[in-house]
Design an enzyme around this catalytic site. Structure first.
Site, PDB file in Angstrom:
ATOM      1  N   ASP A 161       0.844  -1.204   0.000  1.00  0.00           N
ATOM      2  CA  ASP A 161       0.000   0.000   0.000  1.00  0.00           C
ATOM      3  C   ASP A 161       0.876   1.250   0.000  1.00  0.00           C
ATOM      4  O   ASP A 161       0.587   2.237  -0.673  1.00  0.00           O
ATOM      5  CB  ASP A 161      -0.903   0.014   1.246  1.00  0.00           C
TER       6      ASP A 161
ATOM      7  N   HIS B 228      -4.471  -3.410   6.582  1.00  0.00           N
ATOM      8  CA  HIS B 228      -4.284  -3.621   5.137  1.00  0.00           C
ATOM      9  C   HIS B 228      -5.652  -4.019   4.576  1.00  0.00           C
ATOM     10  O   HIS B 228      -5.961  -5.194   4.403  1.00  0.00           O
ATOM     11  CB  HIS B 228      -3.243  -4.719   4.893  1.00  0.00           C
TER      12      HIS B 228
END
Ligand code: NAD
Ligand code: LMR
Length: 331
Positions: free
Chosen positions: A162, A190
């Site tokens: 990410d 996440h």
């Protein structure tokens, strides 16, 4: 001349899968642990995937990597984690289009308790664990709860992918090379509630919001693109991210083992000790500073009310995931 280093035992679970197929070559080549560090790959799979794993091992042999000192293939947790200094927990089922990552909890959660126990019983005393299999924060929480002997600071879940996505998006918007973007951390889970922290990100050392000058883009387009990027890749490929995920595993390990450059931070989910008011024990994405030996959560960062609200939302999701797996948690 100094003596050659002893081989490092590195366990990769799910090694015959998509991520495994990219990851093991980057470990065997020396990219992950450095050009003078031999490695033994300890590859765990389930029985039906053993033929494919044998194929991957043949390809590893055919690379003739000078640093690859051995390959152990097994379905046995004890063998897989025996003497491991690193345990990269990838093996698990990926989500399909239309699913959230935490829809996988009931499918994957049960994998991580026994692996935690096996790590505690058989891994090296310096073992470090990085959980990649989704939902990775809560799977890490499960594994850790079954290995109370392994200190909190040895457990990580992966938010690096990410972070890389966020850095690339900020660089594109600012019209700079990605290397000009630093201090990007992903807060929380996440998942689609994550907060990629654009407020504290830097472009050429300057605050990203002032360089970009488009708050609406940051709060809406950027945020949702990073939160939804994994789903978009699944839609496009018909399979979840793999090479970029393996690349993020390499980056995560390097960000733990190498001193964080001044002014930068690593992005890792770690066991919360209450930093920034987050509940203790959650595996929470934070900005992390490493000195190459130990690490700590970066202190003193500030957030707007907008960011705080997003960080609270991702915290709530992690609390709900923890409650949902209470029957899978150890002591
Ligand atoms: P994949 O299906 O291609 O491979 C998974 C492998 O795990 C398979 O070979 C399977 O046989 C093996 N496996 C299943 N159960 C196992 C068990 N109990 N023990 C050992 N091995 C087992 O999946 P993939 O694309 O490699 O993704 C793996 C996981 O990583 C998924 O959960 C995916 O969602 C996750 N992922 C996480 C991130 C992240 O940023 N954290 C990024 C990408 C993918
Ligand atoms: C990703 O972020 O690409 C992975 O976690 C896979 C997924 O399910 O999104």
């Amino acid at each position: 001349m100094s003596a050659a280093k002893a081989p490092l035992q590195v366990t990769v679970t799910g090694a015959a899968g998509q991520i495994g197929y990219s990851l093991v070559f980057r470990i065997g080549s020396g990219e992950m642990f450095g050009p003078d560090q031999p490695v033994v790959l300890r590859l765990l799979e389930i029985e039906p995937a053993m033929p494919a794993l044998a194929g991957t091992a043949m390809e590893l042999d055919d690379c003739a990597f000078p640093l690859l000192a051995g390959i152990e293939m097994t379905t046995d947790l004890k063998v897989a984690f025996d003497g491991a200094s690193w345990a990269l927990l990838v093996g698990s089922v990926p989500r399909k289009a239309g699913m959230e990552r935490n829809d996988l909890l009931s499918v994957n959660g049960g994998i991580f308790g026994p692996q935690g126990e096996a790590i505690a019983a058989h891994a090296a005393s310096d073992v470090r664990v990085l959980v990649v299999g989704n939902p990775c924060n809560t799977n890490c929480l499960i594994a850790r709860s079954h290995a109370p002997e392994v200190p909190d600071e040895r457990w990580f879940a992966m938010t690096r992918l990410d972070r890389n996505r966020a850095a690339t998006a900020l660089a594109a918007k600012a019209g700079v090379p990605v290397g000009a973007v630093s201090h990007v951390a992903v807060w929380g889970n996440h998942s689609s509630t994550q907060f990629p922290d654009f407020e504290n990100a830097l472009v050429n050392g300057q605050p990203a919001p002032s360089v970009i000058g488009d708050d609406q883009w940051l709060k809406e387009t950027f945020l949702s693109e990073i939160q939804q990027r994994g789903a978009k890749i699944i839609q496009a490929r018909g399979a979840s991210s793999a090479a970029s995920a393996a690349n993020a595993v390499v980056g995560s390990v390097q960000s733990i083992l190498s001193p964080t450059p001044p002014g930068d931070c690593a992005s890792l989910a770690v066991v919360s000790h209450g930093e920034y008011g987050r509940p203790e024990g959650l595996v929470f994405g934070y900005p992390v500073i490493s000195d190459g030996k130990g690490w700590h959560v970066e202190e003193g960062l500030r957030h707007s009310a907008f960011a705080q609200q997003r960080i609270d939302a991702t915290t709530e999701e992690l609390l709900a995931e923890r409650a949902a797996v209470s029957d899978l948690l150890g002591a």
